[in-house]
Scaffold this active site. Structure first.
Site, PDB file in Angstrom:
ATOM      1  N   LYS A   4       0.841  -1.198   0.000  1.00  0.00           N
ATOM      2  CA  LYS A   4       0.000   0.000   0.000  1.00  0.00           C
ATOM      3  C   LYS A   4       0.873   1.243   0.000  1.00  0.00           C
ATOM      4  O   LYS A   4       1.528   1.557   0.989  1.00  0.00           O
ATOM      5  CB  LYS A   4      -0.911   0.049   1.232  1.00  0.00           C
ATOM      6  CG  LYS A   4      -1.977   1.144   1.071  1.00  0.00           C
ATOM      7  CD  LYS A   4      -2.576   1.618   2.370  1.00  0.00           C
ATOM      8  CE  LYS A   4      -1.874   2.814   2.954  1.00  0.00           C
ATOM      9  NZ  LYS A   4      -1.917   4.036   2.148  1.00  0.00           N
ATOM     10  N   SER A  52       4.787   7.068  10.709  1.00  0.00           N
ATOM     11  CA  SER A  52       4.906   7.813  11.959  1.00  0.00           C
ATOM     12  C   SER A  52       4.846   6.863  13.156  1.00  0.00           C
ATOM     13  O   SER A  52       4.260   5.778  13.086  1.00  0.00           O
ATOM     14  CB  SER A  52       3.775   8.830  12.053  1.00  0.00           C
ATOM     15  OG  SER A  52       2.528   8.159  12.024  1.00  0.00           O
ATOM     16  N   GLU A  74       9.307   0.746  11.064  1.00  0.00           N
ATOM     17  CA  GLU A  74      10.344   1.763  10.816  1.00  0.00           C
ATOM     18  C   GLU A  74       9.665   3.107  11.005  1.00  0.00           C
ATOM     19  O   GLU A  74       8.830   3.495  10.192  1.00  0.00           O
ATOM     20  CB  GLU A  74      10.899   1.646   9.382  1.00  0.00           C
ATOM     21  CG  GLU A  74      11.570   0.327   9.067  1.00  0.00           C
ATOM     22  CD  GLU A  74      12.903   0.122   9.763  1.00  0.00           C
ATOM     23  OE1 GLU A  74      13.389   1.059  10.450  1.00  0.00           O
ATOM     24  OE2 GLU A  74      13.452  -0.985   9.638  1.00  0.00           O
ATOM     25  N   CYS A 126      13.253  10.381   7.553  1.00  0.00           N
ATOM     26  CA  CYS A 126      13.235   9.860   8.926  1.00  0.00           C
ATOM     27  C   CYS A 126      14.616   9.905   9.549  1.00  0.00           C
ATOM     28  O   CYS A 126      14.739   9.967  10.766  1.00  0.00           O
ATOM     29  CB  CYS A 126      12.684   8.440   8.930  1.00  0.00           C
ATOM     30  SG  CYS A 126      13.504   7.376   7.760  1.00  0.00           S
ATOM     31  N   GLU A 131       9.632  15.525  15.997  1.00  0.00           N
ATOM     32  CA  GLU A 131      10.066  15.314  14.624  1.00  0.00           C
ATOM     33  C   GLU A 131       9.336  16.319  13.731  1.00  0.00           C
ATOM     34  O   GLU A 131       8.132  16.214  13.528  1.00  0.00           O
ATOM     35  CB  GLU A 131       9.730  13.894  14.170  1.00  0.00           C
ATOM     36  CG  GLU A 131      10.218  13.622  12.767  1.00  0.00           C
ATOM     37  CD  GLU A 131       9.868  12.232  12.277  1.00  0.00           C
ATOM     38  OE1 GLU A 131       8.703  11.825  12.420  1.00  0.00           O
ATOM     39  OE2 GLU A 131      10.764  11.566  11.746  1.00  0.00           O
TER      40      GLU A 131
HETATM   41  P1  NAP Z   1       1.879   7.970   8.507  1.00  0.00           P
HETATM   42  O1  NAP Z   1       0.814   8.944   8.611  1.00  0.00           O
HETATM   43  O2  NAP Z   1       2.204   7.131   9.669  1.00  0.00           O
HETATM   44  O3  NAP Z   1       1.501   7.045   7.247  1.00  0.00           O
HETATM   45  C1  NAP Z   1       2.336   6.025   6.762  1.00  0.00           C
HETATM   46  C2  NAP Z   1       1.510   5.020   5.982  1.00  0.00           C
HETATM   47  O4  NAP Z   1       0.600   4.383   6.877  1.00  0.00           O
HETATM   48  C3  NAP Z   1       0.671   5.650   4.887  1.00  0.00           C
HETATM   49  O5  NAP Z   1       0.612   4.763   3.797  1.00  0.00           O
HETATM   50  C4  NAP Z   1      -0.684   5.773   5.561  1.00  0.00           C
HETATM   51  O6  NAP Z   1      -1.764   5.795   4.676  1.00  0.00           O
HETATM   52  C5  NAP Z   1      -0.717   4.511   6.379  1.00  0.00           C
HETATM   53  N1  NAP Z   1      -1.646   4.555   7.515  1.00  0.00           N
HETATM   54  C6  NAP Z   1      -2.148   5.633   8.158  1.00  0.00           C
HETATM   55  N2  NAP Z   1      -2.975   5.256   9.144  1.00  0.00           N
HETATM   56  C7  NAP Z   1      -3.006   3.900   9.128  1.00  0.00           C
HETATM   57  C8  NAP Z   1      -3.662   2.916   9.921  1.00  0.00           C
HETATM   58  N3  NAP Z   1      -4.481   3.250  10.928  1.00  0.00           N
HETATM   59  N4  NAP Z   1      -3.465   1.604   9.626  1.00  0.00           N
HETATM   60  C9  NAP Z   1      -2.634   1.251   8.636  1.00  0.00           C
HETATM   61  N5  NAP Z   1      -1.977   2.137   7.853  1.00  0.00           N
HETATM   62  C10 NAP Z   1      -2.154   3.449   8.110  1.00  0.00           C
HETATM   63  O7  NAP Z   1       3.258   8.612   8.071  1.00  0.00           O
HETATM   64  P2  NAP Z   1       3.478   9.665   6.914  1.00  0.00           P
HETATM   65  O8  NAP Z   1       2.864  10.939   7.381  1.00  0.00           O
HETATM   66  O9  NAP Z   1       3.069   9.112   5.628  1.00  0.00           O
HETATM   67  O10 NAP Z   1       5.087   9.704   6.874  1.00  0.00           O
HETATM   68  C11 NAP Z   1       5.855  10.429   7.748  1.00  0.00           C
HETATM   69  C12 NAP Z   1       6.392   9.593   8.894  1.00  0.00           C
HETATM   70  O11 NAP Z   1       7.046   8.410   8.444  1.00  0.00           O
HETATM   71  C13 NAP Z   1       7.427  10.320   9.706  1.00  0.00           C
HETATM   72  O12 NAP Z   1       7.148  10.199  11.070  1.00  0.00           O
HETATM   73  C14 NAP Z   1       8.732   9.601   9.378  1.00  0.00           C
HETATM   74  O13 NAP Z   1       9.716   9.664  10.338  1.00  0.00           O
HETATM   75  C15 NAP Z   1       8.292   8.233   9.140  1.00  0.00           C
HETATM   76  N6  NAP Z   1       9.267   7.517   8.304  1.00  0.00           N
HETATM   77  C16 NAP Z   1      10.070   6.571   8.869  1.00  0.00           C
HETATM   78  C17 NAP Z   1      11.018   5.900   8.097  1.00  0.00           C
HETATM   79  C18 NAP Z   1      11.888   4.823   8.675  1.00  0.00           C
HETATM   80  O14 NAP Z   1      12.390   4.017   7.934  1.00  0.00           O
HETATM   81  N7  NAP Z   1      12.095   4.782   9.990  1.00  0.00           N
HETATM   82  C19 NAP Z   1      11.127   6.205   6.750  1.00  0.00           C
HETATM   83  C20 NAP Z   1      10.295   7.172   6.209  1.00  0.00           C
HETATM   84  C21 NAP Z   1       9.358   7.820   7.008  1.00  0.00           C
HETATM   85  P3  NAP Z   1      -2.349   7.164   4.017  1.00  0.00           P
HETATM   86  O15 NAP Z   1      -2.052   6.974   2.601  1.00  0.00           O
HETATM   87  O16 NAP Z   1      -3.816   7.155   4.281  1.00  0.00           O
HETATM   88  O17 NAP Z   1      -1.646   8.300   4.648  1.00  0.00           O
END
Ligand code: NAP
Ligand code: MG
Length: 450
Positions: A153, A207, A228, A262, A354
């Site tokens: 996804k 996140s 991650e 990240c 963050e």
């Molecule tokens: P996010 O809001 O957590 O969303 C990540 C993914 O999860 C998206 O595809 C999102 O779908 C989906 N999602 C949201 N709610 C969900 C739920 N209840 N159940 C299952 N999936 C769900 O994060 P983001 O805003 O896209 O990205 C930013 C964050 O990612 C930052 O905190 C960053 O640090 C982190 N990140 C971490 C790494 C690592 O490797 N550690 C790498 C990159 C980013 P939608 O399409 O609906 O949003």
């Protein structure tokens, strides 16, 4: 799906894929389940060949994929080419794995004991919008290599490259149903990966807040999960380093991908005796950063991914004392300049949270102990850098910083052939590196009496 927007211009894109419904997500999961036995039983050498063929087709479409990411995510064209190349390289690297999924033979009395690494079945991969291509490949390449089928996804904001990569997999000869891309909402498709019993593992990147929900949801079926998550990484600069080199490197450690990384070293800790020199040189480097249309070959930083992300980051800037900024286009599109804040107080939101945008907070420290204490004063633990010319200090500090990925005298972060993941609330488990395929298997032990 809401209409996709080009973050550079604010204009609507022509193609916005439909969001999958719950029923459609279920149908794709069942398709992946049906394809699993066939893929599991493909001879290892043939699975290796198919992954290399997939890599070759990605390579043929490298420029197309890169341009798509410039359009959809606002990534600079140089970065986007690197990201598409990373998908190819990751597939090539893990194409060696099918022939190296070694079990063990363990000495026992009265028989022979052997272990097997068996694939899990359907693996669900949930990807954020910040690095749509590499993060997807870091999950699907080792998962496929180990004989699993995948449902992927992409983020709602940035689905286009993942959809194209799914088409390229078919073009390369991967059997239908082996790699399935399911655009849709996290609250629908993502949650279904967590609750559907045929999905045997969830790899989530995103996140920390959503990661906690995923982990709790997976507990219900004791589903395997890799997380991650976010970071608030420190770039620690000791006075004994080449201060000019450290200051020249620092912008690339935090402003790459407009800070939506990240691993961004969004806190810079500078030893007090070098503080003024470092900040002066940092200002020169930040003002020189080329924040341009990401399609421009010269561009080093593009816009933020969305108006909402731009507004979130702007709120952090409004609440902080800005020391200086670089430049950025006024708009249209979701631009912010690279911004440097001098922090005196570790309770400030810009120091603790963050930001996920082009904002860095700088603070002075006196000695090694204080640097380590400040670096570790966070719930996160993903990444970090240490600048020093003293090898002993580099190793001492690297061993004491609670983070999964550190670089010494460098701002580099992730290599697909080395392990990647977080301490504390930055994640659970490791991705990448030579052991990644095993994380997509169960180890079975068999005792044969004789
Ligand atoms: P996010 O809001 O957590 O969303 C990540 C993914 O999860 C998206 O595809 C999102 O779908 C989906 N999602 C949201 N709610 C969900 C739920 N209840 N159940 C299952 N999936 C769900 O994060 P983001 O805003 O896209 O990205 C930013 C964050 O990612 C930052 O905190 C960053 O640090 C982190 N990140 C971490 C790494 C690592 O490797 N550690 C790498 C990159 C980013 P939608 O399409 O609906 O949003
Ligand atoms: Mg989000």
């Amino acid at each position: 799906m809401s209409t996709l927007i080009n973050p550079t211009t604010g204009a609507e894109l022509d193609s916005s894929p439909a969001s999958a419904s719950l029923e459609e997500a279920d149908a794709v999961i069942e398709r992946a389940h049906d394809a699993f036995p066939g893929w599991r039983d493909v001879a290892p050498g043939e699975r290796a060949r198919l992954l290399r063929a997939f890599a070759a087709v990605v390579d043929e479409h490298l420029e197309e994929l890169a341009q798509l990411e410039v359009l959809n995510a606002g990534h600079t064209v140089g970065n986007a080419r690197w990201e598409a190349g990373n998908v190819r390289d990751c597939l090539n690297y893990y194409s060696a794995a099918p022939e190296r999924l070694f079990g063990r033979q363990i000495p026992v009395a009265g028989g022979t004991d052997v272990t097997f690494h068996e694939p899990l079945g359907v693996v669900g991969i949930i990807v954020p919008w910040n690095f749509p291509m590499p993060i997807a490949a870091w999950g699907f390449a080792p998962a496929l290599a180990a004989g699993n089928t995948v449902v992927l996804k992409p983020a709602e904001l940035t689905p286009l490259t993942a959809i194209r990569i799914g088409e390229l997999a078919l073009e390369a000869g991967l059997p239908p149903g082996v790699l399935n891309v399911v655009p849709g909402k996290g609250s629908v498709v993502g949650e279904r990966f967590v609750t559907h019993p045929l999905v045997r593992k969830v790899c989530f990147t995103g996140s920390t807040a959503v990661g906690k929900k995923i982990m709790a949801g997976c507990a219900d079926q004791v589903k395997r999960v890799t997380l991650e998550l976010g970071g608030k990484s420190a770039n620690i600069v000791f006075a004994d380093t080449d201060v000019a080199a450290a200051a020249a490197s620092a912008p690339y450690a935090v402003f790459d991908n407009a800070g939506q990384d990240c691993c961004a070293r969004s806190r810079i800790l500078v030893q007090r005796s070098a503080y003024d020199e470092f900040v002066g040189r940092l200002e020169t480097a930040v003002r020189a950063l080329r924040v341009l249309d990401p399609a421009d070959e010269q561009s080093e930083m593009g816009p933020l991914v969305s108006a909402a992300q731009r507004d979130t980051v702007q709120a952090y800037v409004d609440g902080a004392t800005v020391a200086f900024t670089g430049t950025a286009p006024d708009g249209p599109g979701w631009w912010l300049p690279p911004t440097v804040v001098e922090s005196r107080d570790t309770s400030e939101p810009v120091w603790r949270e963050e930001v996920f945008g082009p904002v860095v907070a700088v603070m002075a420290f006196d000695d090694e102990d204080e640097a380590v204490a400040l670096a570790n004063d966070t719930d996160y633990g993903l990444s970090g850098s240490i600048f020093t010319s003293d090898v002993g200090r580099a190793l001492r500090v690297a061993r004491r910083v609670e983070a999964g990925n550190l670089s010494v005298n460098s701002h580099s972060s992730v290599r697909y052939w080395t392990p990647f993941g977080g301490y504390k609330q930055s994640g659970l488990g490791r991705e990448l590196g030579p052991d990644a395929p095993n994380a997509f298997t169960e180890e079975k032990n068999v005792f044969i009496a004789h």
